[in-house]
Scaffold this motif. Sequence first.
Motif, PDB file in Angstrom:
ATOM      1  N   ARG B 275      20.564 -17.910 -35.920  1.00 22.87           N
ATOM      2  CA  ARG B 275      20.788 -18.459 -34.589  1.00 22.87           C
ATOM      3  C   ARG B 275      22.158 -17.978 -34.142  1.00 22.87           C
ATOM      4  NH1 ARG B 275      21.364 -24.317 -34.751  1.00 22.87           N
ATOM      5  NH2 ARG B 275      23.532 -24.025 -34.166  1.00 22.87           N
ATOM      6  N   VAL B 276      22.190 -17.334 -32.985  1.00 22.76           N
ATOM      7  CA  VAL B 276      23.430 -16.691 -32.562  1.00 22.76           C
ATOM      8  C   VAL B 276      23.934 -17.341 -31.281  1.00 22.76           C
ATOM      9  CG1 VAL B 276      24.554 -14.472 -32.160  1.00 22.76           C
ATOM     10  CG2 VAL B 276      22.427 -14.551 -33.475  1.00 22.76           C
ATOM     11  N   TYR B 301      17.644 -15.495 -32.939  1.00 26.07           N
ATOM     12  CA  TYR B 301      17.467 -16.395 -31.805  1.00 26.07           C
ATOM     13  C   TYR B 301      18.791 -16.392 -31.062  1.00 26.07           C
ATOM     14  CZ  TYR B 301      12.899 -18.100 -33.204  1.00 26.07           C
ATOM     15  OH  TYR B 301      11.572 -18.170 -33.494  1.00 26.07           O
ATOM     16  N   LEU B 302      18.785 -15.768 -29.913  1.00 29.50           N
ATOM     17  CA  LEU B 302      20.031 -15.583 -29.173  1.00 29.50           C
ATOM     18  C   LEU B 302      20.171 -16.745 -28.206  1.00 29.50           C
ATOM     19  CD1 LEU B 302      19.405 -11.773 -28.573  1.00 29.50           C
ATOM     20  CD2 LEU B 302      20.836 -12.792 -30.356  1.00 29.50           C
ATOM     21  N   ALA B 307      25.082 -13.260 -26.433  1.00 25.69           N
ATOM     22  CA  ALA B 307      24.852 -13.121 -27.876  1.00 25.69           C
ATOM     23  C   ALA B 307      24.106 -11.808 -28.115  1.00 25.69           C
ATOM     24  CB  ALA B 307      24.048 -14.287 -28.397  1.00 25.69           C
ATOM     25  N   ARG B 308      24.331 -11.219 -29.296  1.00 36.36           N
ATOM     26  CA  ARG B 308      23.704  -9.926 -29.579  1.00 36.36           C
ATOM     27  C   ARG B 308      23.045  -9.944 -30.952  1.00 36.36           C
ATOM     28  NH1 ARG B 308      27.664  -5.229 -30.248  1.00 36.36           N
ATOM     29  NH2 ARG B 308      26.821  -4.864 -32.317  1.00 36.36           N
ATOM     30  N   GLU B 335      22.198 -12.615 -20.362  1.00 34.32           N
ATOM     31  CA  GLU B 335      23.005 -11.466 -20.807  1.00 34.32           C
ATOM     32  C   GLU B 335      22.965 -11.247 -22.320  1.00 34.32           C
ATOM     33  OE1 GLU B 335      26.877 -10.962 -18.580  1.00 34.32           O
ATOM     34  OE2 GLU B 335      26.326 -12.993 -17.938  1.00 34.32           O
ATOM     35  N   THR B 336      21.927 -11.694 -22.949  1.00 29.27           N
ATOM     36  CA  THR B 336      21.794 -11.449 -24.384  1.00 29.27           C
ATOM     37  C   THR B 336      21.193 -10.056 -24.595  1.00 29.27           C
ATOM     38  OG1 THR B 336      19.721 -12.657 -24.191  1.00 29.27           O
ATOM     39  CG2 THR B 336      21.576 -13.832 -25.133  1.00 29.27           C
ATOM     40  N   THR B 337      21.546  -9.444 -25.713  1.00 37.54           N
ATOM     41  CA  THR B 337      20.991  -8.116 -25.987  1.00 37.54           C
ATOM     42  C   THR B 337      20.454  -8.044 -27.410  1.00 37.54           C
ATOM     43  OG1 THR B 337      23.196  -7.361 -26.609  1.00 37.54           O
ATOM     44  CG2 THR B 337      22.466  -6.786 -24.417  1.00 37.54           C
ATOM     45  N   SER B 338      19.392  -7.292 -27.561  1.00 37.15           N
ATOM     46  CA  SER B 338      18.880  -7.052 -28.908  1.00 37.15           C
ATOM     47  C   SER B 338      18.554  -5.573 -29.052  1.00 37.15           C
ATOM     48  CB  SER B 338      17.639  -7.897 -29.185  1.00 37.15           C
ATOM     49  OG  SER B 338      16.596  -7.556 -28.301  1.00 37.15           O
ATOM     50  N   HIS B 339      18.708  -5.107 -30.268  1.00 37.21           N
ATOM     51  CA  HIS B 339      18.472  -3.701 -30.550  1.00 37.21           C
ATOM     52  C   HIS B 339      17.719  -3.643 -31.874  1.00 37.21           C
ATOM     53  CE1 HIS B 339      20.168   0.525 -29.876  1.00 37.21           C
ATOM     54  NE2 HIS B 339      19.128   0.590 -30.672  1.00 37.21           N
TER      55      HIS B 339
END
Lengths: 283, 463
Positions: B275-276, B301-302, B307-308, B335-339
């Motif tokens: 959890r971020v 889980y952002l 949070a990224r 504005e959360t990002t995932s890669h």
Amino acid sequence: MSIKRQKSGKGEKLTITNLRVFAGKKEILKGISLSVRSGEVHAIMGPNGSGKSTFAQALMGCPQYTVRKTGIWLGKRNIVDLPTDERAGLGLFLAFQSPVAIAGVGVLSLLRTSYQETHRAAGVDKVRSPFIQNTLLARRWRAAGLTVSEFMDKVKSRTDFLHIDRSFLERAVNDGFSGGEKKKSEMLQALVLSPKFAIFDEIDTGLDVDALKVAAAGILKLQKGGSGIIIITHYQRILRYIKPDFVHVLVGGRIVESGKADLAKQIEKEGYGKYINNEKSII
Amino acid sequence: MKKALFDNYTLGFRKPEKYVFKAKKGLDEEVVKQISGHKNEPDWMRHLRLQSLAIYRKRALPPWALELGDASFDDIYYYVKPIDHKADSWSQLPDEIRDTYDKIGIPQAEKKFLSGVSVQYESEVVYKSIQSMLAKKGVIFLDMDSGLKEYPDIIRQYFGTVVSPSDNKFAALNTSVWSGGSFVYVPPRVSIELPLQAYFRINSERMGQFERTLIIAEEGSFVHYVEGCSAPMYSTSSLHSAVVEIIVKKGARVRYSTIQNWSTNVYNLVTKRARVEEEGVMEWVDANLGSRFTMKYPSVYLVGRKARGDILSLAYAGRGQHQDAGAKAVHLAPETTSHIISKSVSRNGGRTSYRGLVAIPRGATAAKSHVVCDALIMDRSSRSDTYPIMRIEAHDAGVEHEATVSKIGEEQLFYLKSRGISGAQAQSMIVNGFIEPVVKELPLEYAVEMNRLIQLYIEGSVG
């Protein structure tokens, strides 16, 4: 102590006798015979679709083609049935016209591996010392006959010679390379491996004049080192900087004429027209 | 058929049974109470275990877990408290595994640790110096059982809050029978440069079947945790089901690297989730080489703005193996990002599956997700499938998904062979190049071992 089996040397001979090559059922090369000695430069010229690249690939043992029983002699050994990697191990090298990208494999890493594999002294491979834990690494480094720093010096001197920035060595092989970079990478490999016989497939296409001069200098350097050279080209651009000992004209899968350097000049003036007409009249 | 799944390792190796206590086969309330009793746990934990058992019994297997359909979960031991591991002998390991250790060239002491023959990897001295360095910074690093004894309040506050027992059948199983695992607490603004590795905790039960790990990174802190090893890990227990929970607080960053290389008798069913919070960063680097069947989808889980989550996943499946791996990114704040980068290699009849989820519900405005999913299939008998799920409800979400499936190219092989490189070696170069984007993120010594292992597998010396 180092035994360099593959070192280019004088007095070697690559002899191709009646080479017939098929792609599926289609016969592309219809009996090519050619003999190249150490230190000689042969140019093979021909229009598009004449079988030039097929010739280069077949010499290297490309699995895409089948070869009718014939001879590719390296000295006294017929290598026509040998797999590609063993041909390379015996000192044959092909600079590809458009080499394929291999993601994640660095230029330096490829150079090192291929150097180790092609300069492996016979027998060393089998040594399994109980004192060396990592047999894979031990085998390869011992086999190379050069220390890591000696090898790096060799690579660096060749990159400098070709005006290649050293950061190039860290890039993945041909991955995102421009046309010119691909040619330089092929040239660099040739210079590091210093094969007995090197085939350059259209090394001059896509190069500007400066790059062309550098490529030509590379080929001359190899020649001086004793490599036998086959330059495959459509135009004779690169032949302005390298005077070939022999020129062969390849049309319709056959060598239709062989001569000295002035044959290239004649083709520059007159084109391939007369050979193509001849070809048609034969058919 | 049912029994065969959890039979002893096919090579016929049988670890001598030496234990202080062993629960009966199968799982019921009595077994769970015994486990909790043996550990002298607080009441709340015993209740949680029992509740979880009830959930475990009710829940069905995930519909895609076909390999598990026939498994009889009653036929295994859920709790064995071992005595001194050192009593076991190196020579009793299967030849195949000893052989691999010799070939990748790891020192004897390390071999013994890896193979479970010895618990003690580093000397007591090294261990103590690391512990004192951590203590100075206020970092807690314990096995979970000791953590629960020494810091019951912290554990009670966070345990099960990221992965609840009702999340899935195996999370419930783990919560009811967990033993071992790590507990890490990093105070605010503390940065630990040295990666924490499970083997720093000595004298604890190592690599249990049902490990439970909890990492709490307070505001602005940083920690890198590394578990597993690239050399094959022999396990006598064929069912492994771990849970990892990570809490990344505001502005903190946690990296969790895993190299899983269980022997191929192991079913490895793992739930990993972080959890971020606001401006926090979670990075999963998850490499799976071993086990018969793995199901593992590290998740982020952002929950806080900006949070990224980065998830790098790598799977290699050889003969008889199925790696069902992937990643999940759930965006619950703006504005959360995932890669996500997933690389899989299947060979010799092996099977890899990518199972992924990207969820961006309404409200997660200006969220971005980028997924790259590449599969390399080495031969005709091998297989790869991709099951990506995208649940995008936010209108301004930026989502990119790239997927490639490739076969080892004739052209690439010919090129490398023309440089004197044998076919097998050329293949391992191509594979190592293919997985390089993930491997380069591993700590160096692991990356090196990983490359050597791939080389060994493909050049036919092992497996």
